[in-house]
Design a protein around this motif. Structure first.
Motif, short mmCIF file in Angstrom:
data_model
loop_
_atom_site.label_atom_id
_atom_site.label_comp_id
_atom_site.label_asym_id
_atom_site.label_seq_id
_atom_site.Cartn_x
_atom_site.Cartn_y
_atom_site.Cartn_z
N LYS A 78 0.82 -1.20 0.00
CA LYS A 78 0.00 0.00 0.00
C LYS A 78 0.86 1.25 0.00
O LYS A 78 0.57 2.23 -0.68
CB LYS A 78 -0.93 -0.01 1.21
CG LYS A 78 -2.02 -1.06 1.14
CD LYS A 78 -2.89 -1.00 2.38
CE LYS A 78 -4.00 -2.06 2.32
NZ LYS A 78 -4.84 -2.04 3.52
N LEU A 81 2.24 1.83 -3.45
CA LEU A 81 1.22 2.39 -4.33
C LEU A 81 0.98 3.87 -4.05
O LEU A 81 0.84 4.69 -4.97
CB LEU A 81 -0.08 1.60 -4.17
CG LEU A 81 -0.05 0.16 -4.68
CD1 LEU A 81 -1.37 -0.53 -4.35
CD2 LEU A 81 0.20 0.11 -6.17
N GLU A 84 3.91 5.83 -5.47
CA GLU A 84 3.80 5.98 -6.92
C GLU A 84 2.76 7.01 -7.30
O GLU A 84 2.96 7.83 -8.21
CB GLU A 84 3.45 4.63 -7.54
CG GLU A 84 4.59 3.60 -7.46
CD GLU A 84 4.19 2.26 -8.02
OE1 GLU A 84 3.01 2.14 -8.44
OE2 GLU A 84 5.03 1.35 -8.04
N LYS A 85 1.63 7.00 -6.59
CA LYS A 85 0.58 7.98 -6.87
C LYS A 85 1.06 9.39 -6.57
O LYS A 85 0.81 10.34 -7.33
CB LYS A 85 -0.66 7.66 -6.06
CG LYS A 85 -1.84 8.55 -6.39
CD LYS A 85 -3.06 8.15 -5.59
CE LYS A 85 -4.24 9.07 -5.93
NZ LYS A 85 -5.45 8.72 -5.13
#
Length: 243
Positions: A78, A81, A84-85
């Motif tokens: 998580k 992610l 990366e976002k």
């Protein structure tokens, strides 16, 4: 009971508790356990421990036992992610910031250029605002000069006071007009004996003149004028023709 458990562990190759092993090997149970079993068990346990400690990977680095927790793996996934976002958001924001900065710089440059153009136009309007008025006055100056030149100089004497007064008045008027012209930056150009320049002169004719090189101005039909280095009327001239 302890003897049976110990024997079973030895047969299966399992580790038996150290305290129990010591008790079995050193206590009363030692008489019922073959010494080869005990030695084999100690050798197997020691070699297993050494092999675990000396295990290495393909590069020769000692292996480290990693204990992964499902909860930690999920949280790391998580987190990756989310990172990366955030990186994508940072890239979008950076691109927009660069575009806005480029537009801002262009707007500043356009504003500065517009300011310079307006400043130049204002300065030119102050300097050359009288250009049309000067052009109209030039015709008056030409007529006045022609009138002064047309008066016979031999008749300008005390015996003819009226003509003398008129001539002197014309000369004084012409001089005063030239002073006003000079005050406002209007300068006459009488390019006799100069080289012909199409930016300053307008050729009316060409003629062969002995002793004059080609392109030399030999006749000035009408003098020209410049207003602050800007030609508002070119001089009308005759140019010597080459052989």
């Amino acid at each position: 009971m302890a003897l049976r458990s110990f024997q079973r562990c030895l047969r299966l190759g399992l580790n038996y508790p150290k305290s129990a092993t010591n008790m079995c090997c050193s206590g009363k149970l030692s008489q019922f356990i073959p010494s080869s079993w005990v030695n084999n068990h100690q050798t197997f346990t020691t070699s297993k421990t050494i092999s675990r400690e000396n295990s290495t990977d393909a590069s020769g680095e000692p292996l480290k036992k990693e204990v992964e927790s499902p909860l930690e793996t999920d949280s790391e996934r998580k987190l990756k992610l989310e990172i990366e976002k955030l990186n994508e958001d940072i890239g979008i924001i950076t691109k927009k910031s660069q575009e806005l900065e480029d537009k801002y710089k262009r707007a500043l440059a356009d504003g500065e250029n517009l300011r310079k153009r307006l400043t130049k136009q204002i300065d030119d309007a102050k300097i050359f605002g009288i250009q049309n008025f000067c052009k109209d006055l030039l015709e008056v100056a030409d007529i006045l000069a022609k009138a002064t030149e047309s008066v016979p100089k031999e008749e300008v004497s005390d015996s003819n006071p009226h003509l003398k007064s008129l001539y002197e008045g014309l000369v004084m008027t012409e001089l005063q007009l030239q002073k006003v012209f000079k005050k406002h930056g209007l300068v006459p150009m009488n390019p006799i004996e100069e080289k012909f320049d199409p930016n300053l002169h307008e050729a009316l004719f060409q003629q062969e003149v002995q002793g004059k090189s080609a392109g030399t101005i030999v006749v000035v039909s009408k003098i020209g004028y410049k207003l602050h280095e800007r030609v508002i009327r070119p001089a009308l001239v005759g140019v010597a023709k080459g052989p």
